[in-house]
Design an enzyme around this catalytic site. Sequence first.
Site, PDB file in Angstrom:
ATOM      1  N   GLU A 181      27.666  10.037  -6.671  1.00 58.20           N
ATOM      2  CA  GLU A 181      27.350   9.012  -5.012  1.00 58.20           C
ATOM      3  C   GLU A 181      26.802   7.578  -5.554  1.00 58.20           C
ATOM      4  OE1 GLU A 181      27.743  12.080  -1.613  1.00 58.20           O
ATOM      5  OE2 GLU A 181      26.382  12.447  -3.282  1.00 58.20           O
ATOM      6  N   HIS A 211      48.912  11.078  -6.216  1.00 57.23           N
ATOM      7  CA  HIS A 211      48.523  10.419  -4.453  1.00 57.23           C
ATOM      8  C   HIS A 211      47.532  11.613  -4.204  1.00 57.23           C
ATOM      9  CE1 HIS A 211      52.052   8.263  -3.503  1.00 57.23           C
ATOM     10  NE2 HIS A 211      52.827   8.924  -4.948  1.00 57.23           N
ATOM     11  N   LYS A 215      22.970  23.346  -0.216  1.00 57.28           N
ATOM     12  CA  LYS A 215      23.685  21.914  -0.845  1.00 57.28           C
ATOM     13  C   LYS A 215      22.787  22.065  -2.309  1.00 57.28           C
ATOM     14  CE  LYS A 215      24.691  19.560   1.334  1.00 57.28           C
ATOM     15  NZ  LYS A 215      26.416  18.644   1.720  1.00 57.28           N
ATOM     16  N   SER A 236      19.210  19.421  -0.618  1.00 53.86           N
ATOM     17  CA  SER A 236      19.150  18.526   1.167  1.00 53.86           C
ATOM     18  C   SER A 236      17.721  19.315   1.632  1.00 53.86           C
ATOM     19  CB  SER A 236      20.353  19.525   2.141  1.00 53.86           C
ATOM     20  OG  SER A 236      19.777  19.057   2.716  1.00 53.86           O
TER      21      SER A 236
END
Length: 485
Positions: free
Chosen positions: A317, A183, A310, A304
């Site tokens: 991804e 979980h 970043k 970024s």
Amino acid sequence: MREAKSAILFNPPIHALLTMPLSAENLSEKPWTGRFNAPTNAFVEAFTASVGFDQRLYHHDIAGSVAHATMLAAVGLLTTSECDAIVSGLQEIEAEITRGEFVWSIALEDVHMNIEKRLIAKIGDTGKKLHTGRSRNDQVATDVRLYLRDEIDFIDAALIRLQRTLIQLAMAEAETILPGFTHLQTAQPITFGHQMLAWNEMLQRDRERLRQCRQRVNIMPLGSAALAGTTYPINREITANLLGFAEVGRNSLDGVSDRDFAIEFCAFASLLMMHLSRFSEELILWSSAQFDWVDLGDAFCTGSSIMPQKKNPDVPELVRGKSGRTFGNLTALLTLMKSQPLAYNKDNQEDKEPLFDTVDTVKGCLRVYADMMGQITLKRQAMYAAATRGFATATDLADYLVRLGVPFRDAHEMVGKAVAYGISSGKDLSQMTLEELKRFSPLIAEDIFTVLTLEGSVAARNHRGGTAPEQVRLAAAEALQRLEG
Ligand code: ARG
């Protein structure tokens, strides 16, 4: 795998075709003009062509044609010199394509007719004999199977490379501790090696599926001709041997029409991509500032344009994102086939783009994943520290009480109270004094502290399939052996 080098003419996209004048006609020569009085509508010609994407099959199309011509000569349907002329003509065409000199024509519809027309232009009337006892229907089914068989072998090797990387990581990190989750909540401490071997198990099953798929791909439809077989005295065993097919297809209608082998490959690919997508999800979490367990390496991340701090995990991804197109391609092929009557229908031309896209996607993802996992940096201290939060050894305390004769349900209740106390006092179980622990059960003694360490917790799960470092090393050695086998 051979890839044509240069400029390839692609079918114009449909949105570009739609600008064609409505009345456009095309007077080009077709191989079937005998029955026709009017030329093909130019829009229809472009709309129905597949050469823009099926030219990728040229190497396998030529291999199939060479084998077919050789068989035709073996059974006396071609003379040796006719066969020689066809074979060397085809070899020259293959070289022209590979060099990027071949001029593809939409008017000639597909890879098969483009190559045949060129053969006739090169060697004259003998070239017209190549199509004896064959149809584009069994030709294309053969081409796709030959193509896919090669790609399967490539993907199998790429999977092995990724698996080897994971197994090596597992061996090296057999003792590295991190919290295991259920979980996404801290559950029990595990070892990093154990986690890597879990991924390896999934990939191993994927590779088993791939190998089983290969067996069904490796069956030859050539000889099915248009749908019913041919009246010529062909010998399909000769062609199958030349092309390395394990078997000759047993039914000509099935041979030209079914694409279940491609669907099966796409199902394999979807499961693999689902696994890689889950794997990606973990890497994305782990590389966030909040976890900070791994560094994927600058070579595998991007920055970024606006936020200077970043470093984004673009590779995992994108792999997670690309699983979507793989599932879509599987659905596309299932839907493509589901209402087709026997035998071949033009619908089947739509099998190629989803299949090619799936092959490309899987190859790209496997390559980048093996490279990335080979260079990953673990932040072991952060993982360890994370495992000390969230009462990861609560089950160990309960198991300890059970070993002293407390029924498990009672032990569970006692440890639950200890955890509640830990939350209110801000202490992990291992940080409590013996007196504090004894409040929950007087049976608890000094030896509890080895039980409550993370090292003690993982080492105690020392059975086949468990997370103990010793078991991880054994399992990794076994996995490596299986890989080479
Ligand atoms: N381009 C076609 C395909 O990909 C080749 C077979 C065409 N056969 C036919 N009868 N029109 O399926």
